[in-house]
Design an enzyme around this catalytic site. Structure first.
Site, PDB file in Angstrom:
ATOM      1  N   GLU A  93     -36.095  24.519 -25.161  1.00 22.49           N
ATOM      2  CA  GLU A  93     -36.571  25.896 -25.232  1.00 22.49           C
ATOM      3  C   GLU A  93     -35.438  26.864 -25.537  1.00 22.49           C
ATOM      4  O   GLU A  93     -34.274  26.608 -25.251  1.00 22.49           O
ATOM      5  CB  GLU A  93     -37.324  26.296 -23.969  1.00 22.49           C
ATOM      6  CG  GLU A  93     -36.542  26.241 -22.688  1.00 22.49           C
ATOM      7  CD  GLU A  93     -37.419  26.663 -21.490  1.00 22.49           C
ATOM      8  OE1 GLU A  93     -38.021  25.768 -20.882  1.00 22.49           O
ATOM      9  OE2 GLU A  93     -37.476  27.854 -21.175  1.00 22.49           O
ATOM     10  N   CYS A 113     -30.359  18.076 -18.681  1.00 24.04           N
ATOM     11  CA  CYS A 113     -29.002  18.324 -18.199  1.00 24.04           C
ATOM     12  C   CYS A 113     -28.719  17.349 -17.066  1.00 24.04           C
ATOM     13  O   CYS A 113     -29.624  16.952 -16.342  1.00 24.04           O
ATOM     14  CB  CYS A 113     -28.905  19.757 -17.677  1.00 24.04           C
ATOM     15  SG  CYS A 113     -27.242  20.254 -17.161  1.00 24.04           S
ATOM     16  N   CYS A 117     -27.408  21.143 -10.767  1.00 23.64           N
ATOM     17  CA  CYS A 117     -27.377  22.355  -9.932  1.00 23.64           C
ATOM     18  C   CYS A 117     -28.723  22.473  -9.196  1.00 23.64           C
ATOM     19  O   CYS A 117     -29.786  22.322  -9.796  1.00 23.64           O
ATOM     20  CB  CYS A 117     -27.108  23.598 -10.777  1.00 23.64           C
ATOM     21  SG  CYS A 117     -25.508  23.550 -11.591  1.00 23.64           S
ATOM     22  N   GLY A 160     -28.910  22.742 -20.470  1.00 24.75           N
ATOM     23  CA  GLY A 160     -27.766  21.909 -20.819  1.00 24.75           C
ATOM     24  C   GLY A 160     -26.439  22.511 -20.417  1.00 24.75           C
ATOM     25  O   GLY A 160     -26.342  23.708 -20.159  1.00 24.75           O
ATOM     26  N   SER A 192     -21.630  29.660 -21.574  1.00 26.98           N
ATOM     27  CA  SER A 192     -21.594  29.582 -20.108  1.00 26.98           C
ATOM     28  C   SER A 192     -21.417  28.148 -19.642  1.00 26.98           C
ATOM     29  O   SER A 192     -22.129  27.247 -20.082  1.00 26.98           O
ATOM     30  CB  SER A 192     -22.906  30.155 -19.559  1.00 26.98           C
ATOM     31  OG  SER A 192     -22.963  30.007 -18.153  1.00 26.98           O
ATOM     32  N   SER A 215     -20.073  29.758 -14.236  1.00 29.45           N
ATOM     33  CA  SER A 215     -21.042  29.834 -13.144  1.00 29.45           C
ATOM     34  C   SER A 215     -20.331  29.512 -11.842  1.00 29.45           C
ATOM     35  O   SER A 215     -19.953  28.380 -11.595  1.00 29.45           O
ATOM     36  CB  SER A 215     -22.164  28.824 -13.383  1.00 29.45           C
ATOM     37  OG  SER A 215     -22.835  29.144 -14.580  1.00 29.45           O
ATOM     38  N   LEU A 216     -20.148  30.541 -11.044  1.00 33.61           N
ATOM     39  CA  LEU A 216     -19.394  30.389  -9.795  1.00 33.61           C
ATOM     40  C   LEU A 216     -20.360  30.102  -8.644  1.00 33.61           C
ATOM     41  O   LEU A 216     -20.275  29.087  -7.978  1.00 33.61           O
ATOM     42  CB  LEU A 216     -18.611  31.686  -9.552  1.00 33.61           C
ATOM     43  CG  LEU A 216     -17.312  31.625  -8.787  1.00 33.61           C
ATOM     44  CD1 LEU A 216     -16.385  30.558  -9.312  1.00 33.61           C
ATOM     45  CD2 LEU A 216     -16.640  32.997  -8.828  1.00 33.61           C
ATOM     46  N   HIS A 217     -21.245  31.031  -8.388  1.00 33.83           N
ATOM     47  CA  HIS A 217     -22.340  30.887  -7.422  1.00 33.83           C
ATOM     48  C   HIS A 217     -21.924  30.689  -5.968  1.00 33.83           C
ATOM     49  O   HIS A 217     -22.783  30.540  -5.100  1.00 33.83           O
ATOM     50  CB  HIS A 217     -23.294  29.755  -7.821  1.00 33.83           C
ATOM     51  CG  HIS A 217     -23.867  29.891  -9.192  1.00 33.83           C
ATOM     52  ND1 HIS A 217     -24.150  31.121  -9.778  1.00 33.83           N
ATOM     53  CD2 HIS A 217     -24.222  28.968 -10.124  1.00 33.83           C
ATOM     54  CE1 HIS A 217     -24.642  30.924 -10.979  1.00 33.83           C
ATOM     55  NE2 HIS A 217     -24.685  29.636 -11.220  1.00 33.83           N
ATOM     56  N   CYS A 334     -35.799  29.717 -15.792  1.00 35.01           N
ATOM     57  CA  CYS A 334     -35.170  29.100 -16.964  1.00 35.01           C
ATOM     58  C   CYS A 334     -35.430  27.607 -16.947  1.00 35.01           C
ATOM     59  O   CYS A 334     -35.238  26.950 -15.939  1.00 35.01           O
ATOM     60  CB  CYS A 334     -33.655  29.304 -16.931  1.00 35.01           C
ATOM     61  SG  CYS A 334     -33.147  30.876 -16.275  1.00 35.01           S
TER      62      CYS A 334
HETATM   63  N1  SAH Z   1     -24.812  24.857 -17.877  1.00 36.93           N
HETATM   64  C1  SAH Z   1     -24.395  26.222 -18.064  1.00 36.93           C
HETATM   65  C2  SAH Z   1     -25.496  27.083 -18.658  1.00 36.93           C
HETATM   66  C3  SAH Z   1     -26.665  27.122 -17.735  1.00 36.93           C
HETATM   67  S1  SAH Z   1     -27.768  28.420 -17.590  1.00 36.93           S
HETATM   68  C4  SAH Z   1     -23.940  26.811 -16.750  1.00 36.93           C
HETATM   69  O1  SAH Z   1     -24.154  26.177 -15.716  1.00 36.93           O
HETATM   70  O2  SAH Z   1     -23.343  27.870 -16.747  1.00 36.93           O
HETATM   71  C5  SAH Z   1     -26.972  29.925 -17.382  1.00 36.93           C
HETATM   72  C6  SAH Z   1     -26.881  30.454 -15.967  1.00 36.93           C
HETATM   73  O3  SAH Z   1     -28.155  30.520 -15.291  1.00 36.93           O
HETATM   74  C7  SAH Z   1     -25.965  29.632 -15.092  1.00 36.93           C
HETATM   75  O4  SAH Z   1     -25.121  30.497 -14.389  1.00 36.93           O
HETATM   76  C8  SAH Z   1     -26.942  28.961 -14.156  1.00 36.93           C
HETATM   77  O5  SAH Z   1     -26.320  28.545 -12.964  1.00 36.93           O
HETATM   78  C9  SAH Z   1     -27.978  30.037 -13.961  1.00 36.93           C
HETATM   79  N2  SAH Z   1     -29.266  29.583 -13.439  1.00 36.93           N
HETATM   80  C10 SAH Z   1     -29.910  28.430 -13.672  1.00 36.93           C
HETATM   81  N3  SAH Z   1     -31.078  28.372 -13.020  1.00 36.93           N
HETATM   82  C11 SAH Z   1     -31.186  29.528 -12.355  1.00 36.93           C
HETATM   83  C12 SAH Z   1     -32.175  30.077 -11.499  1.00 36.93           C
HETATM   84  N4  SAH Z   1     -33.265  29.402 -11.165  1.00 36.93           N
HETATM   85  N5  SAH Z   1     -31.947  31.314 -10.989  1.00 36.93           N
HETATM   86  C13 SAH Z   1     -30.820  31.991 -11.312  1.00 36.93           C
HETATM   87  N6  SAH Z   1     -29.868  31.534 -12.104  1.00 36.93           N
HETATM   88  C14 SAH Z   1     -30.031  30.313 -12.628  1.00 36.93           C
END
Ligand code: SAH
Length: 348
Positions: A93, A113, A117, A160, A192, A215-217, A334
């Protein structure tokens, strides 16, 4: 040659190939421009290329790309989601977001992927396969073809992990900014990563003009490991060292993404710890209220919690924005569209 399909070939590779077939060199540029500038969908649309040459080429180099399965448009802000099929039946998508500064397309870099996560829908079915450069490019091309609107920005933030498919990503980035192609400048592109450290070092060298988002989180390893398996492979310390290297090498501002999950990473202590972690870096923090997926019980932080978190960072003079939710009315989280479609198909 690693990618043998016509749309993944660089102009140089195409030139070599055309010459080997005993044709004139300029044919290669014509073909390249049909594919990457005029964005044709089928080989027959390359009008000044003879059927004979087309057939000879296609025998060795099939034309891969994406084909539309379905799309949904938001009535709120015009955001549009596209579900595309690939030649082998895989599904991906992509999203078109319409901003004042132009149209931005969010593309996938893999079908599925394997990063795992915890809050992300794209990872639930695991990795099907890497995308070819052509399949990344054609997500952009197809959206421009289908909407008739010029795409000016690209974010590699779909399904991905781009650094888990580094070489294809790298080629795509070279081709997307090529003079003979669609010509989207690297400063209009963001990639990203979940934090694959060697990828960050390579990327700083290979594509210094492309914006990097990490992506730190989480503000410490303990919480990060709960959310992101990749944190078991690379510590925050290593990750921050790579981030510093990137900022230093490229002279560009880096983005840290931080998805706020209620009760997991959204407290005052974590905001303060995050501020200390990024202090003094040329960076910007993008807070994303987590988008809940039905397979997990993560919840969004309350609005007041998001505001408080942001305020703490601002008070520490950290640049911070809250990501505006686009296409809320069409928005499964997403990656959810692809998964829902698979489930619908399997249930008849
Ligand atoms: N693999 C890459 C790109 C992924 S998507 C990465 O991890 O950065 C882009 C961003 O959306 C990333 O920061 C990912 O952690 C975040 N993301 C994915 N699913 C999410 C969700 N359900 N809610 C909020 N952020 C999300």
């Amino acid at each position: 040659m690693k990618w043998n399909d016509l749309r993944s070939m660089t102009l140089e590779e195409l030139t070599e190939c055309v010459e080997e077939l005993g044709e004139k060199k300029f044919r290669a540029r014509q073909i390249y421009e049909w594919l990457h500038k005029k964005l044709v969908e089928t080989p027959e649309q390359m009008k000044n290329v003879s059927a004979k040459l087309r057939d000879k080429l296609l025998k060795e180099h099939p034309l891969y790309g994406v084909s539309l399965i379905e799309s949904r448009e938001s009535k709120i802000d015009g955001t549009k989601k596209f579900l595309f099929g690939l030649h082998d039946g895989n599904i991906i998508e992509s999203v078109l977001m319409r901003y004042k500064h132009g149209n931005s397309v969010c593309i996938s870099s893999q079908a599925g992927c394997r990063m795992g996560c915890r809050f992300c829908a794209s990872t639930l079915l695991g990795l099907a396969r890497n995308l070819y450069p052509s399949e990344m490019l054609d997500q952009i091309y197809a959206i421009q073809r289908l909407t008739g609107e010029r795409v000016s920005h690209v974010v590699v933030m779909g399904t991905g992990e781009p650094f888990d498919n580094y070489e294809a990503l790298s080629r795509m980035l070279t081709m997307v900014s090529d003079e003979s192609g669609i010509r989207i400048g690297h400063r209009n592109i963001t990639v990203s990563t979940c934090g694959i450290v060697p990828g960050i070092y390579a990327f700083a060298k290979d594509h210094p003009q492309v914006t990097l988002a990490i992506s730190l989180h989480a503000s410490n390893d303990k919480i990060r490991k709960q959310l992101m398996p990749v944190a078991n492979r690379y510590s925050l310390e290593e990750l921050m060292r790579a981030a510093d290297y990137h900022i230093d090498q490229t002279g560009r501002r880096l983005t840290f993404e931080y998805s706020l999950v209620r009760g997991v990473n959204d407290t005052k202590e974590e905001a303060l710890e995050l501020a200390a972690l990024v202090r003094g870096k040329n960076c910007h923090i993008n807070l994303i209220p987590v988008n809940p997926i039905k397979e997990r019980d993560f919840r969004q932080s309350e609005q007041s919690g998001v505001d408080a978190f942001k305020k703490i960072l601002e008070n520490k003079h950290i640049q911070v924005t809250v990501r505006r939710e686009m296409g809320r009315d069409i928005q499964a989280a997403c990656g959810q569209l692809r998964k829902d479609y698979r489930e619908r198909s399997e249930n008849g």
